[in-house]
Structure formats: C-alpha cells, structure tokens
Design a protein around this motif. Sequence first.
Motif, PDB file in Angstrom:
ATOM      1  N   THR A  65      80.256  56.024  62.260  1.00 49.96           N
ATOM      2  CA  THR A  65      80.670  56.404  60.910  1.00 49.96           C
ATOM      3  C   THR A  65      80.124  57.776  60.527  1.00 49.96           C
ATOM      4  O   THR A  65      79.092  58.219  61.052  1.00 49.96           O
ATOM      5  CB  THR A  65      80.215  55.387  59.842  1.00 49.96           C
ATOM      6  N   VAL A  66      80.798  58.401  59.602  1.00 47.50           N
ATOM      7  CA  VAL A  66      80.337  59.670  59.057  1.00 47.50           C
ATOM      8  C   VAL A  66      78.962  59.481  58.407  1.00 47.50           C
ATOM      9  O   VAL A  66      78.097  60.343  58.521  1.00 47.50           O
ATOM     10  CB  VAL A  66      81.369  60.233  58.055  1.00 47.50           C
ATOM     11  N   LEU A  67      78.742  58.334  57.784  1.00 45.16           N
ATOM     12  CA  LEU A  67      77.446  58.041  57.180  1.00 45.16           C
ATOM     13  C   LEU A  67      76.334  58.104  58.226  1.00 45.16           C
ATOM     14  O   LEU A  67      75.292  58.725  58.005  1.00 45.16           O
ATOM     15  CB  LEU A  67      77.464  56.670  56.502  1.00 45.16           C
ATOM     16  N   GLU A  68      76.543  57.484  59.377  1.00 45.03           N
ATOM     17  CA  GLU A  68      75.543  57.506  60.452  1.00 45.03           C
ATOM     18  C   GLU A  68      75.229  58.935  60.893  1.00 45.03           C
ATOM     19  O   GLU A  68      74.067  59.294  61.092  1.00 45.03           O
ATOM     20  CB  GLU A  68      76.043  56.760  61.685  1.00 45.03           C
ATOM     21  N   ILE A  69      76.266  59.724  61.041  1.00 43.28           N
ATOM     22  CA  ILE A  69      76.102  61.103  61.509  1.00 43.28           C
ATOM     23  C   ILE A  69      75.301  61.914  60.495  1.00 43.28           C
ATOM     24  O   ILE A  69      74.332  62.588  60.844  1.00 43.28           O
ATOM     25  CB  ILE A  69      77.469  61.756  61.776  1.00 43.28           C
ATOM     26  N   SER A  76      67.883  60.904  54.706  1.00 43.55           N
ATOM     27  CA  SER A  76      68.419  60.038  53.653  1.00 43.55           C
ATOM     28  C   SER A  76      69.358  60.806  52.729  1.00 43.55           C
ATOM     29  O   SER A  76      69.124  61.971  52.421  1.00 43.55           O
ATOM     30  CB  SER A  76      67.264  59.462  52.841  1.00 43.55           C
ATOM     31  N   LEU A  77      70.395  60.137  52.289  1.00 46.14           N
ATOM     32  CA  LEU A  77      71.348  60.750  51.368  1.00 46.14           C
ATOM     33  C   LEU A  77      71.141  60.282  49.925  1.00 46.14           C
ATOM     34  O   LEU A  77      71.996  60.525  49.081  1.00 46.14           O
ATOM     35  CB  LEU A  77      72.784  60.426  51.815  1.00 46.14           C
ATOM     36  N   VAL A  78      70.017  59.628  49.652  1.00 48.82           N
ATOM     37  CA  VAL A  78      69.770  59.190  48.280  1.00 48.82           C
ATOM     38  C   VAL A  78      69.710  60.412  47.378  1.00 48.82           C
ATOM     39  O   VAL A  78      69.180  61.455  47.756  1.00 48.82           O
ATOM     40  CB  VAL A  78      68.489  58.330  48.131  1.00 48.82           C
ATOM     41  N   GLU A  84      63.883  56.723  47.547  1.00 49.06           N
ATOM     42  CA  GLU A  84      63.529  56.703  48.970  1.00 49.06           C
ATOM     43  C   GLU A  84      62.839  55.404  49.357  1.00 49.06           C
ATOM     44  O   GLU A  84      63.031  54.893  50.432  1.00 49.06           O
ATOM     45  CB  GLU A  84      62.626  57.883  49.319  1.00 49.06           C
ATOM     46  N   ASP A  85      61.975  54.911  48.475  1.00 47.88           N
ATOM     47  CA  ASP A  85      61.227  53.692  48.766  1.00 47.88           C
ATOM     48  C   ASP A  85      62.030  52.468  48.337  1.00 47.88           C
ATOM     49  O   ASP A  85      62.738  52.491  47.343  1.00 47.88           O
ATOM     50  CB  ASP A  85      59.896  53.683  47.997  1.00 47.88           C
ATOM     51  N   ASN A  86      61.900  51.411  49.116  1.00 43.23           N
ATOM     52  CA  ASN A  86      62.571  50.164  48.755  1.00 43.23           C
ATOM     53  C   ASN A  86      61.552  49.034  48.842  1.00 43.23           C
ATOM     54  O   ASN A  86      61.107  48.724  49.939  1.00 43.23           O
ATOM     55  CB  ASN A  86      63.753  49.903  49.685  1.00 43.23           C
TER      56      ASN A  86
END
Length: 131
Positions: A65-69, A76-78, A84-86
């Motif tokens: 997927t484009v997301l993976e790339i 991270s794309l946040v 960033e933290d979860n």
Amino acid sequence: MRLMMDLAEYGSEGFITLKDIAARQNISKKYLEQIIPFLTRSKLLLSNKGHGGGYKISRKPEDITVLEILESAEGSLVPVNCMEDNPIQCSRCNECRTLPIYQGLYSLIVRYLGGISLLDAVEGRISSDFM
C-alpha cells in the motif's frame, strides 16, 4: 513513491540499479541512496549486490500500500506529535478540543493511503474523490 512505482513497473526485468531508476525518474542517485535503507529495513525492497545487482520490490505491487511506503520512508504520518504515543501521554489530552480533529484527519489519511496499492498508483487508478 516514484522509486517504488518505477520498481513495480520495471520489476519483471529483475533487479534494477539505482542508476537506471535515477535516469528514468530524473531523481539524483544520491537522494535514492538515502531512501533505500528505509525501504529495505521495512522489507518493502530486496537488494542484490554485485554483478546484476540492484533492487526490486519484495511483494506483488497489489500487496503493497501507499501507506506502507510513505510510513517506511517518512516515518509516522500522524498530524501532531502528541498522537505518536499510544495511548496518548499528553497531560491535556482529556481536555484538548483539537485532538478529535487530528484523530479524524489521521483516520482519513490511513483509510485513504491504506486503500491505494502500488499497482493502483502505477496504473493511475487513484481517485481524488475520497468522500
């Protein structure tokens, strides 16, 4: 993205050199050399050194997927650091009125980019209409 699209498009030729990709995509080889480690660490690319060496994608284009790339190359794309933290560790997260906006935006980013395969990108099957 152009590096991965080039490899998907010309991958049937085997391993492809950065020199060839750089020439086709009009991107400096030096810049591509900076991106390659991220993509290989994420197991999106296979590398082969020596004569006949180069790079090729590790899976079928329809399975990447484009997301993976983008996450591999960019991190991270946040949209905001506090996400960033979860779970979110920010002391203001329970009273933050902007957090739901950024969470919604991130959800859209993940759904949109996660729904586009490398094959879709190569074949131009991408809609700008998401909603």
